[in-house]
Scaffold this active site. Structure first.
Site, PDB file in Angstrom:
ATOM      1  N   ALA A  80       0.822  -1.215   0.000  1.00  0.00           N
ATOM      2  CA  ALA A  80       0.000   0.000   0.000  1.00  0.00           C
ATOM      3  C   ALA A  80       0.852   1.260   0.000  1.00  0.00           C
ATOM      4  O   ALA A  80       1.871   1.348   0.685  1.00  0.00           O
ATOM      5  CB  ALA A  80      -0.917  -0.005   1.221  1.00  0.00           C
ATOM      6  N   ALA A 146       2.716  -1.649   4.214  1.00  0.00           N
ATOM      7  CA  ALA A 146       3.074  -0.346   3.661  1.00  0.00           C
ATOM      8  C   ALA A 146       4.267  -0.443   2.720  1.00  0.00           C
ATOM      9  O   ALA A 146       5.296  -0.999   3.066  1.00  0.00           O
ATOM     10  CB  ALA A 146       3.392   0.633   4.782  1.00  0.00           C
ATOM     11  N   CYS A 147       4.128   0.155   1.542  1.00  0.00           N
ATOM     12  CA  CYS A 147       5.177   0.070   0.533  1.00  0.00           C
ATOM     13  C   CYS A 147       6.477   0.707   1.000  1.00  0.00           C
ATOM     14  O   CYS A 147       7.551   0.173   0.763  1.00  0.00           O
ATOM     15  CB  CYS A 147       4.699   0.752  -0.749  1.00  0.00           C
ATOM     16  SG  CYS A 147       5.948   0.846  -2.047  1.00  0.00           S
ATOM     17  N   PHE A 148       6.397   1.875   1.654  1.00  0.00           N
ATOM     18  CA  PHE A 148       7.614   2.605   1.994  1.00  0.00           C
ATOM     19  C   PHE A 148       8.277   2.074   3.260  1.00  0.00           C
ATOM     20  O   PHE A 148       9.198   2.680   3.782  1.00  0.00           O
ATOM     21  CB  PHE A 148       7.318   4.104   2.113  1.00  0.00           C
ATOM     22  CG  PHE A 148       7.314   4.782   0.772  1.00  0.00           C
ATOM     23  CD1 PHE A 148       8.463   5.379   0.278  1.00  0.00           C
ATOM     24  CD2 PHE A 148       6.175   4.797  -0.005  1.00  0.00           C
ATOM     25  CE1 PHE A 148       8.474   5.989  -0.964  1.00  0.00           C
ATOM     26  CE2 PHE A 148       6.177   5.406  -1.251  1.00  0.00           C
ATOM     27  CZ  PHE A 148       7.323   6.005  -1.727  1.00  0.00           C
TER      28      PHE A 148
END
Length: 275
Positions: A80, A146-148
């Site tokens: 995400a 979470a992508c980051f």
């Protein structure tokens, strides 16, 4: 010199942004448009889900709706992403283009050179994350939704912190890659939109994100806006990759295809919440 089309789409909704990316992919696959580099922004803010993510399991859908934050599923994989204060890039090009390295990892590295050149023009000396450095440790830990949360191979970092996250899909012989160039970053907002089992987990992930992610504004010590970043990126990407980038517009067929995809796909729960 290879010629690419440059499209400045400005700010759009989540459904618009994802629909236009797919419309360009389809048009290029059909031989109707040249390779395309596109830049855009998001309003309202949105969470994009990776293609394989479970919406119900990983995202607090009620929190998104209560806060006026769009939710959309990408064609690309990954985790995400909260899209808010950022410049998003996307590129579409044939897998068989002679400039493009044959492997996915090598193609990420190739495209990253253009992104790094844009940052350098702004005075940001960024680096590509290398395979061993992807999590700043030799053993991969469990990843969050979470992508980051962490850097992947050849994504863009500054001082070991992730600055640009990218994702890629290959379909009908065409590469489509897009990614977020963070202008500012608020980890607390992203964390508040994830399904996490406890306040302790939320606090822990928020700290991880604050430690591992950085924005252009934080690096430069001042507010950096969309237009400044767009001008640097759009003027530097082509020369860094040895291509000629020429300003253009979407065709009427692409606009029509995008509008159809908005109505039938990217605005529909049947797509966005399908997993």
């Amino acid at each position: 010199m290879t010629k690419w089309r440059l499209v400045n789409s400005g700010v759009g909704t989540a459904a618009q942004n994802m629909a236009v990316d797919e419309a360009i992919l389809k048009a290029h696959a059909a031989g109707e448009v040249p390779p395309t580099l596109r830049f855009y922004g998001w309003h309202p803010a949105a969470v994009s889900l990776g293609y394989f993510q479970s919406a119900d399991a990983e995202i607090d859908i009620a929190a998104c709706r209560a806060n006026g934050i769009d939710l959309v599923r990408r064609l690309t994989g990954g985790r995400a992403v909260l899209h808010d204060m950022e410049l998003t890039y996307s590129l579409v090009i044939s897998e068989n283009d002679p400039l493009i390295p044959p492997t996915i990892t090598a193609s990420y590295r190739y495209f990253s050179q253009g992104l790094i050149a844009g940052l350098q023009k702004m005075g940001v000396k960024a680096q590509m994350s290398m395979p061993r450095e992807a999590y700043s440790q030799s053993k991969r830990r469990h990843a969050s939704a979470a992508c980051f949360d962490a850097s992947s191979h050849y994504e863009i970092t500054f001082a070991g912190r992730k600055l640009i996250g990218s994702a890629q899909v290959r379909k009908d012989g065409v590469i489509m890659q897009h990614g977020s160039i963070l202008l500012t970053f608020e980890p607390a907002i992203l964390v508040s939109l994830l399904n996490l089992p406890s306040a302790e987990k939320r606090n822990s992930l928020q700290k991880v994100l604050a430690d591992r992610v950085i924005s252009v504004s934080e690096i430069m010590g001042r507010d950096v806006d969309w237009e400044e970043t767009y001008l640097a990126m759009s003027s530097s990407f082509g020369p860094a990759l040895g291509i000629d980038v020429i300003s253009g517009e979407l065709t009427s067929s692409e606009v029509a295809a995008a509008n159809e995809l908005i109505a039938t796909k990217y605005s529909q729960d049947s797509w966005n919440l399908m997993r």
